[in-house]
Write a protein that holds these residues in place. Structure first.
Motif, PDB file in Angstrom:
ATOM      1  N   GLN A  38       0.809  -1.221   0.000  1.00 27.03           N
ATOM      2  CA  GLN A  38       0.000   0.000   0.000  1.00 27.03           C
ATOM      3  C   GLN A  38       0.844   1.273   0.000  1.00 27.03           C
ATOM      4  O   GLN A  38       0.323   2.365  -0.226  1.00 27.03           O
ATOM      5  CB  GLN A  38      -0.932   0.007   1.221  1.00 27.03           C
ATOM      6  N   LEU A  39       2.141   1.127   0.246  1.00 27.62           N
ATOM      7  CA  LEU A  39       3.019   2.300   0.253  1.00 27.62           C
ATOM      8  C   LEU A  39       3.222   2.829  -1.159  1.00 27.62           C
ATOM      9  O   LEU A  39       3.036   2.112  -2.146  1.00 27.62           O
ATOM     10  CB  LEU A  39       4.373   1.931   0.875  1.00 27.62           C
ATOM     11  N   ILE A  40       3.621   4.080  -1.254  1.00 31.25           N
ATOM     12  CA  ILE A  40       3.903   4.709  -2.545  1.00 31.25           C
ATOM     13  C   ILE A  40       5.411   4.712  -2.763  1.00 31.25           C
ATOM     14  O   ILE A  40       6.163   5.252  -1.949  1.00 31.25           O
ATOM     15  CB  ILE A  40       3.366   6.153  -2.587  1.00 31.25           C
ATOM     16  N   TYR A  41       5.855   4.081  -3.849  1.00 31.66           N
ATOM     17  CA  TYR A  41       7.277   3.978  -4.154  1.00 31.66           C
ATOM     18  C   TYR A  41       7.606   4.947  -5.282  1.00 31.66           C
ATOM     19  O   TYR A  41       7.097   4.823  -6.395  1.00 31.66           O
ATOM     20  CB  TYR A  41       7.636   2.546  -4.530  1.00 31.66           C
ATOM     21  N   CYS A  42       8.475   5.886  -4.972  1.00 28.18           N
ATOM     22  CA  CYS A  42       8.777   6.955  -5.925  1.00 28.18           C
ATOM     23  C   CYS A  42      10.071   6.665  -6.676  1.00 28.18           C
ATOM     24  O   CYS A  42      10.226   5.594  -7.234  1.00 28.18           O
ATOM     25  CB  CYS A  42       8.839   8.291  -5.196  1.00 28.18           C
ATOM     26  N   SER A  43      11.021   7.569  -6.632  1.00 27.36           N
ATOM     27  CA  SER A  43      12.213   7.448  -7.465  1.00 27.36           C
ATOM     28  C   SER A  43      13.216   6.421  -6.957  1.00 27.36           C
ATOM     29  O   SER A  43      14.024   5.909  -7.723  1.00 27.36           O
ATOM     30  CB  SER A  43      12.905   8.813  -7.578  1.00 27.36           C
ATOM     31  N   ASN A  44      13.196   6.118  -5.674  1.00 29.18           N
ATOM     32  CA  ASN A  44      14.155   5.170  -5.115  1.00 29.18           C
ATOM     33  C   ASN A  44      13.633   3.742  -5.279  1.00 29.18           C
ATOM     34  O   ASN A  44      12.597   3.383  -4.725  1.00 29.18           O
ATOM     35  CB  ASN A  44      14.403   5.477  -3.634  1.00 29.18           C
ATOM     36  N   TYR A  45      14.333   2.922  -6.043  1.00 30.46           N
ATOM     37  CA  TYR A  45      13.866   1.560  -6.312  1.00 30.46           C
ATOM     38  C   TYR A  45      14.964   0.522  -6.079  1.00 30.46           C
ATOM     39  O   TYR A  45      14.817  -0.632  -6.472  1.00 30.46           O
ATOM     40  CB  TYR A  45      13.358   1.441  -7.755  1.00 30.46           C
ATOM     41  N   VAL A  46      16.065   0.891  -5.423  1.00 29.90           N
ATOM     42  CA  VAL A  46      17.194  -0.006  -5.203  1.00 29.90           C
ATOM     43  C   VAL A  46      17.107  -0.612  -3.803  1.00 29.90           C
ATOM     44  O   VAL A  46      17.193   0.097  -2.796  1.00 29.90           O
ATOM     45  CB  VAL A  46      18.537   0.726  -5.372  1.00 29.90           C
ATOM     46  N   ILE A  47      16.914  -1.925  -3.726  1.00 27.73           N
ATOM     47  CA  ILE A  47      16.835  -2.641  -2.451  1.00 27.73           C
ATOM     48  C   ILE A  47      18.247  -3.037  -2.025  1.00 27.73           C
ATOM     49  O   ILE A  47      18.933  -3.776  -2.735  1.00 27.73           O
ATOM     50  CB  ILE A  47      15.965  -3.906  -2.578  1.00 27.73           C
ATOM     51  N   LYS A  48      18.676  -2.578  -0.871  1.00 28.19           N
ATOM     52  CA  LYS A  48      20.007  -2.916  -0.366  1.00 28.19           C
ATOM     53  C   LYS A  48      19.942  -4.230   0.400  1.00 28.19           C
ATOM     54  O   LYS A  48      20.149  -4.301   1.619  1.00 28.19           O
ATOM     55  CB  LYS A  48      20.529  -1.782   0.516  1.00 28.19           C
ATOM     56  N   HIS A  49      19.648  -5.271  -0.350  1.00 32.55           N
ATOM     57  CA  HIS A  49      19.456  -6.595   0.246  1.00 32.55           C
ATOM     58  C   HIS A  49      19.495  -7.633  -0.859  1.00 32.55           C
ATOM     59  O   HIS A  49      19.522  -7.297  -2.050  1.00 32.55           O
ATOM     60  CB  HIS A  49      18.107  -6.647   0.971  1.00 32.55           C
ATOM     61  N   PHE A  50      19.488  -8.924  -0.462  1.00 43.61           N
ATOM     62  CA  PHE A  50      19.409 -10.028  -1.414  1.00 43.61           C
ATOM     63  C   PHE A  50      17.979 -10.501  -1.634  1.00 43.61           C
ATOM     64  O   PHE A  50      17.707 -11.263  -2.548  1.00 43.61           O
ATOM     65  CB  PHE A  50      20.237 -11.217  -0.914  1.00 43.61           C
ATOM     66  N   MET A  51      17.087 -10.095  -0.726  1.00 43.30           N
ATOM     67  CA  MET A  51      15.706 -10.560  -0.801  1.00 43.30           C
ATOM     68  C   MET A  51      14.777  -9.445  -0.347  1.00 43.30           C
ATOM     69  O   MET A  51      15.221  -8.404   0.155  1.00 43.30           O
ATOM     70  CB  MET A  51      15.520 -11.808   0.057  1.00 43.30           C
ATOM     71  N   CYS A  52      13.483  -9.676  -0.515  1.00 46.85           N
ATOM     72  CA  CYS A  52      12.489  -8.640  -0.214  1.00 46.85           C
ATOM     73  C   CYS A  52      12.040  -8.725   1.242  1.00 46.85           C
ATOM     74  O   CYS A  52      10.950  -9.228   1.539  1.00 46.85           O
ATOM     75  CB  CYS A  52      11.291  -8.776  -1.150  1.00 46.85           C
ATOM     76  N   SER A  53      12.867  -8.263   2.142  1.00 44.70           N
ATOM     77  CA  SER A  53      12.450  -8.148   3.530  1.00 44.70           C
ATOM     78  C   SER A  53      11.603  -6.891   3.685  1.00 44.70           C
ATOM     79  O   SER A  53      11.738  -5.944   2.911  1.00 44.70           O
ATOM     80  CB  SER A  53      13.658  -8.086   4.459  1.00 44.70           C
ATOM     81  N   VAL A  54      10.742  -6.877   4.678  1.00 40.61           N
ATOM     82  CA  VAL A  54       9.798  -5.767   4.843  1.00 40.61           C
ATOM     83  C   VAL A  54      10.513  -4.433   4.983  1.00 40.61           C
ATOM     84  O   VAL A  54      10.215  -3.466   4.275  1.00 40.61           O
ATOM     85  CB  VAL A  54       8.903  -6.009   6.075  1.00 40.61           C
ATOM     86  N   LEU A  55      11.472  -4.370   5.885  1.00 43.40           N
ATOM     87  CA  LEU A  55      12.091  -3.090   6.201  1.00 43.40           C
ATOM     88  C   LEU A  55      12.984  -2.579   5.083  1.00 43.40           C
ATOM     89  O   LEU A  55      13.057  -1.378   4.844  1.00 43.40           O
ATOM     90  CB  LEU A  55      12.866  -3.205   7.508  1.00 43.40           C
TER      91      LEU A  55
END
Length: 317
Positions: free
Chosen positions: A168-185
């Motif tokens: 439900q969150l709005i994801y804007c220009s930042n799309y780089v996940i500093k992780h190997f997997m999709c953790s919540v935080l």
């Protein structure tokens, strides 16, 4: 394309996993270790599940719980490690938003299920060692099915809101996940609006599950230890302590890493390299160790393993 333009903000359509500094230095070694863990974990869990299904003498509560743990470990292996290897080997760093939220659900749901299974296995050993005469009347098939259903339902009800709130969150220009997997935080921090709902819920649920389950497990093994020290039968105390020690090592590894990750997260280090490494180990190592420690140290499991190769076409007996 990574983003699409809107009149008021830029809407992200895919996420990209970042390449961490320590990964670049140890990429080849890390990929080999993870590949070996994946192969060993998949093979061991498949064999363990097959052995328990085929061997009639293994149709007991302890082995039912073990087979449930094995199935959840198998799925967890396939949900996490192949994507990490794709990142390391083929530079396949992108993931769609739906794909990310689906992975997020399975990761948290399976981790919650495994925590519940550890509770059931601790209770099983408690009844078997502390009140052996009541074992058959307490650990009935109905009890096993009911508790497994409760554990699964608890996991579903508690973890479904995690990806839902995050989506439900709005994801804007930042799309780089500093992780190997999709953790919540790690994903929620990319949003450009208030992230308190998903992050607070995740930390609250994690604290509740870890706190309650770990308390029950700790009390169970304390009672088991006290009962084991009072056993007078020759070798019984050593056997009980050996079994409980191996179980405790796995449980300690599972929960200690989870607690450290939670502490790092609350202190604002959810995407630090140490937290990412611990998170990776937390989801990639236990699925391989669990069947080896819980399953293949059992004489009945070893005998069932031999029976598969001595009579591979035989139906369950």
């Amino acid at each position: 394309m990574t983003v699409t333009t809107n009149s008021s903000f830029t809407n992200v359509t895919i996420f990209v996993f970042a390449t961490l500094r320590w990964v670049q230095a140890w990429q080849n070694l890390l990929s080999i270790v993870l590949a070996l863990l994946l192969i060993l974990g998949v093979v061991a869990n498949i064999f363990l599940t097959l052995i328990i299904y085929r061997e009639q003498r293994l149709h007991e509560p302890m082995y039912y719980f073990l087979s449930m743990l094995s199935v959840s470990d198998l799925v967890l292996c396939l949900v996490t490690t192949p994507k990490i290897l794709a990142i390391l080997w083929f530079d396949a760093k992108t993931i769609t938003l739906p794909g990310c939220f689906i992975q997020m659900f399975f990761i948290h749901c399976l981790a919650t299920i495994e925590s519940g299974i550890f509770v059931l296995m601790a209770f099983d050993r408690y009844v078997a060692i502390c009140t052996p005469l009541r074992y058959a009347s307490v650990l009935t098939d109905r009890f096993v099915v009911s508790t497994m259903a409760v554990i699964s339902l608890r996991s579903l009800l508690l973890t479904i809101p995690v990806p839902v709130f995050t989506a439900q969150l709005i994801y804007c220009s930042n799309y780089v996940i500093k992780h190997f997997m999709c953790s919540v935080l790690s994903v929620a921090r990319l949003a450009c609006n208030d992230i308190r709902v998903p992050t607070t819920y995740q930390l609250g649920i994690a604290s509740l599950i870890i706190g309650s389950d770990l308390t029950v497990i700790f009390l169970s093994y304390c009672l088991i230890l006290r009962a084991a020290l009072k056993l007078h039968e020759r070798g019984a105390t050593e056997k009980a302590l050996s079994t409980c020690t191996s179980h405790f090592i796995i449980i300690f590894f599972f929960y200690s890493i989870a607690i450290v990750i939670a502490i790092n997260t609350t202190s604002g280090n959810a995407t630090s390299e140490s937290t990412v490494l611990l998170n990776t180990l937390h989801f990639c190592v236990p699925p391989t160790l669990n069947p080896l420690v819980y399953g293949f140290r059992s004489k009945n499991i070893i005998q069932g393993f031999r029976n598969i190769f001595s009579n591979p076409t035989c139906s369950p007996n």
